[in-house]
Enzyme design. Structure first.
Site, mmCIF file in Angstrom:
data_model
loop_
_atom_site.group_PDB
_atom_site.id
_atom_site.type_symbol
_atom_site.label_atom_id
_atom_site.label_comp_id
_atom_site.label_asym_id
_atom_site.label_seq_id
_atom_site.Cartn_x
_atom_site.Cartn_y
_atom_site.Cartn_z
ATOM 1 N N LEU A 117 0.889 -1.163 0.000
ATOM 2 C CA LEU A 117 0.000 0.000 0.000
ATOM 3 C C LEU A 117 0.924 1.210 0.000
ATOM 4 C CD1 LEU A 117 -3.073 0.510 0.088
ATOM 5 C CD2 LEU A 117 -2.889 0.747 2.560
ATOM 6 N N ASP A 118 0.872 2.030 -1.046
ATOM 7 C CA ASP A 118 1.877 3.085 -1.175
ATOM 8 C C ASP A 118 1.735 4.159 -0.100
ATOM 9 O OD1 ASP A 118 0.330 5.424 -2.100
ATOM 10 O OD2 ASP A 118 0.049 4.326 -3.967
ATOM 11 N N MET A 119 2.768 4.965 0.042
ATOM 12 C CA MET A 119 2.865 5.922 1.145
ATOM 13 C C MET A 119 1.679 6.874 1.192
ATOM 14 S SD MET A 119 5.994 8.536 2.091
ATOM 15 C CE MET A 119 5.673 9.676 0.736
#
Length: 249
Positions: A117-119
């Site tokens: 899950l990207d930043m």
């Protein structure tokens, strides 16, 4: 006859590939452990491992970053509601916030993230020390659905979503969503199975759609529910079993 880092000779059938063994030790997912091997951070019986595919067993001495590793005795599975601004990584060279700091003081075990899950995205993500579980969650062959609420500042057109569902190519990469529900022209519920790196952002950018928020609300049978931002909970036994049953489907 067994196989060491020096001899690279065949081992007995009761041995497993090094990246699988490392994953069972709670080092990371199988893919992550393969990367660690490529980075030459692993030694077996004193020798640095430089290629994939080596097989090992409990009889071998295996070091990761100079420290011995052994299979975990207690397996842990949690669901975290990751806030925006947190990285899903063990350590960041730029000293940015990492999601594991949200729970590490409450748990004695060292856990790694299952999937990604990207930043700048928020929502549900699993952490565990069970490599087999992480493999099921993250590998597209098991068909685990991930559901996202996407909010935009640019109008979303039905035709764009229909094309996304049929499948499209962006910069040489093929993307396809499993299902969508257009709530309004600035909010959509997307269901993905493969979920390639930054997929939603790249597809929406292809259409010129500006994203305000990506929030994951479901992985497989596990919904985010009332879990507040930054909080975590242990997965229930029946939830864990559901994922392992995907190996039989």
């Amino acid at each position: 006859m067994k196989w060491t880092a020096k001899s690279l000779k065949p081992m007995n059938e009761d041995n497993v590939r090094l990246h699988v063994y490392m994953s069972r030790c709670g080092i990371g997912s199988r893919r992550t452990c393969e990367r660690y091997i490529d980075e030459k951070r692993v030694r077996v019986n004193g020798a640095v491992v430089t290629t994939q595919g080596m097989k090992v067993s409990d009889r071998d001495t295996i070091l990761f970053d100079g420290k011995p590793i052994v299979p975990v005795s207690k397996k842990v599975y949690i669901a975290l509601n990751k806030p925006e601004g947190y990285l899903c990584t063990g350590k960041d060279p730029e000293n940015r916030l990492c999601a594991h700091v949200l729970f590490e003081n409450a748990l004695p075990e060292t856990l790694f993230h299952a999937g990604r899950l990207d930043m700048n995205s928020s929502g549900i993500i699993f952490y565990t020390n069970d490599g087999a579980f992480a493999h099921i969650v993250s590998h597209p062959s098991f068909g685990i659905q991930k559901e996202y609420v996407v909010i935009t500042s640019t109008r979303i057109e039905e035709e764009q979503l229909l094309e996304y569902k049929r499948g499209l190519e962006v910069s040489g990469v093929h993307y396809r969503c499993e299902h969508y529900t257009l709530i309004n022209n600035y909010k959509v519920l997307l269901t993905l199975v493969q979920g390639k790196n930054r997929e939603i952002r790249r597809v929406f950018s292809h259409y010129g759609i500006r994203i305000k928020r990506i929030h994951r609300v479901r992985i497989g049978c596990v919904n985010l529910g009332k879990l507040s931002s930054g909080e975590f909970r242990y997965l229930k036994k029946k939830e864990i079993e559901w994922f392992f049953e995907r190996r039989k489907v």
